[in-house]
Design an enzyme around this catalytic site. Structure first.
Site, PDB file in Angstrom:
ATOM      1  N   HIS A   1     -11.414  -6.236   8.087  1.00  0.00           N
ATOM      2  CA  HIS A   1     -12.074  -5.893   6.826  1.00  0.00           C
ATOM      3  C   HIS A   1     -13.357  -5.097   7.064  1.00  0.00           C
ATOM      4  O   HIS A   1     -14.281  -5.158   6.256  1.00  0.00           O
ATOM      5  CB  HIS A   1     -12.411  -7.157   6.026  1.00  0.00           C
ATOM      6  CG  HIS A   1     -11.211  -7.956   5.615  1.00  0.00           C
ATOM      7  ND1 HIS A   1     -10.581  -8.818   6.470  1.00  0.00           N
ATOM      8  CD2 HIS A   1     -10.523  -8.004   4.446  1.00  0.00           C
ATOM      9  CE1 HIS A   1      -9.564  -9.387   5.842  1.00  0.00           C
ATOM     10  NE2 HIS A   1      -9.501  -8.899   4.617  1.00  0.00           N
TER      11      HIS A   1
ATOM     12  N   GLN B   1      -7.380  -1.984  -1.304  1.00  0.00           N
ATOM     13  CA  GLN B   1      -8.367  -3.055  -1.428  1.00  0.00           C
ATOM     14  C   GLN B   1      -9.430  -3.043  -0.326  1.00  0.00           C
ATOM     15  O   GLN B   1     -10.602  -3.285  -0.577  1.00  0.00           O
ATOM     16  CB  GLN B   1      -7.651  -4.407  -1.460  1.00  0.00           C
ATOM     17  CG  GLN B   1      -8.456  -5.514  -2.061  1.00  0.00           C
ATOM     18  CD  GLN B   1      -7.598  -6.730  -2.331  1.00  0.00           C
ATOM     19  OE1 GLN B   1      -7.235  -7.452  -1.388  1.00  0.00           O
ATOM     20  NE2 GLN B   1      -7.246  -6.971  -3.579  1.00  0.00           N
TER      21      GLN B   1
ATOM     22  N   GLU C   1       0.816  -1.217   0.000  1.00  0.00           N
ATOM     23  CA  GLU C   1       0.000   0.000   0.000  1.00  0.00           C
ATOM     24  C   GLU C   1       0.851   1.268   0.000  1.00  0.00           C
ATOM     25  O   GLU C   1       0.518   2.244  -0.668  1.00  0.00           O
ATOM     26  CB  GLU C   1      -0.953  -0.011   1.196  1.00  0.00           C
ATOM     27  CG  GLU C   1      -2.096  -1.009   1.077  1.00  0.00           C
ATOM     28  CD  GLU C   1      -1.700  -2.434   1.360  1.00  0.00           C
ATOM     29  OE1 GLU C   1      -2.472  -3.358   1.028  1.00  0.00           O
ATOM     30  OE2 GLU C   1      -0.591  -2.644   1.919  1.00  0.00           O
TER      31      GLU C   1
END
Length: 324
Positions: A129, A82, A60
């Site tokens: 997430h 993502q 990243e």
């Protein structure tokens, strides 16, 4: 007009901007042939090829650092992280470099880039997430932060963000990606950054939300309407710059405000909104300003619906604020 979900609307915005301006480049992990983990960039590689739809390593910091370099040389990169949870390795590049480029160069080197990233809970993603880190970037001068709640806004706001000369964090509520469909124009259009929208008129209290939580706020507003409580619901759309005027006008009409967000409560953006409104409209308050938020814990997997400020948690606060 065509019925589109948010995935389709964002994909179309990217495609139209890439056709309009050859400087626009999409990059990120698996964004090419695969089309991204949520398939948001599906088909772009087929049309634009490796030179403009770039699959990157799982790095990243490298993704954002490369995008900053591209922007400095006149390109308009759209890097994807993502999941918002993975943005932290790129934090230094975003807040120390991208955010300060225009300022430290006296305006000579703006940093026109849009960092797209899906955020938030609602898909059983667990602690790694499901996070909502928007407040970290709102705190940093030089960044704009956008969070659409629906396909129409997503397409217009993303196009405007790509055309903007400053770095933009574009948070996409993945819980909404395929859950909402609506009429979206097939042609290109933009929506101005920094303008909130009143999506439900009311006069009992002001209810502010953004992203996926807008739907929970609207559901709660429907439920309390049966008790005679009329909520004016505001979708922020752009978190920073904040459309404070729209919120203040509403609060000066209703005398009450509740802010809903799924990020943790401590130092969340809701606190800043309530303080800014208090500075402008303190004498109009008829009840203490209130927040309904995520808890100050890591995001849980099995207790996801207890963590999120869903309608069943919003309703009691609306009743308490309205009846204060």
């Amino acid at each position: 007009m065509t019925q589109k979900n948010m995935v389709q609307a964002i994909n179309e915005a990217l495609r139209l901007e890439m056709r309009r301006d050859e400087r626009v480049v999409v990059m990120g992990e698996d964004v090419g042939k695969v089309g991204g983990v949520f398939r948001v960039t599906q088909g772009l590689w087929d049309e634009f090829g490796d030179g403009r739809v770039i699959d990157t390593p799982l790095n990243e910091g490298g993704i954002i650092g490369t995008a900053i370099g591209m922007a400095a040389y006149g390109m308009r990169p759209v890097p994807e992280i993502q999941f918002a949870d993975f943005i932290y390795p790129a934090f230094d590049q975003i807040v120390s470099e991208a955010a300060k480029s225009r300022y430290r160069s006296g305006g000579e080197y703006p940093c026109p880039m849009v960092i797209r990233t899906p955020y938030g809970g609602g898909i059983k993603g667990g602690a790694y997430h499901s996070q909502s880190p928007e407040a970290l970037f709102i705190h940093t001068a030089g960044l704009k932060v956008v969070c659409p709640s629906n396909p129409y806004d997503a397409k217009g706001l993303l196009a405007a963000a790509i055309q903007d000369d400053d770095p933009v964090l574009f948070f996409e509520p993945k819980r909404v990606y395929r859950a909402v469909k609506m009429d979206v124009p097939d042609e290109a259009y933009t929506l101005p950054l920094g303008e909130a929208k009143v999506v439900r008129e009311g006069d009992s209290l002001t209810l502010v939300a953004w992203g996926a939580m807008l739907y929970e706020a609207l559901s709660a507003a429907e439920q309390v309407a049966e008790q005679g409580i009329s909520c004016e619901v505001i979708d922020l759309r752009t978190l920073w710059p904040l459309d404070l005027d729209t919120i203040v006008r509403s609060v000066e009409k209703t005398g009450r405000i509740v802010v809903v967000h799924e990020a943790p409560k401590a130092c969340g953006f809701g606190a800043e909104i309530l303080q800014l409104v208090s500075e402008k409209s303190f004498l109009h308050f008829q009840a203490p300003p209130a927040r309904v938020t995520g808890w100050d814990t890591p995001f849980p997997y099995t207790l996801e619906n207890e963590y999120l400020p869903l309608a069943h948690r919003i309703v009691p606060q609306l009743i308490a604020t309205a009846n204060y």
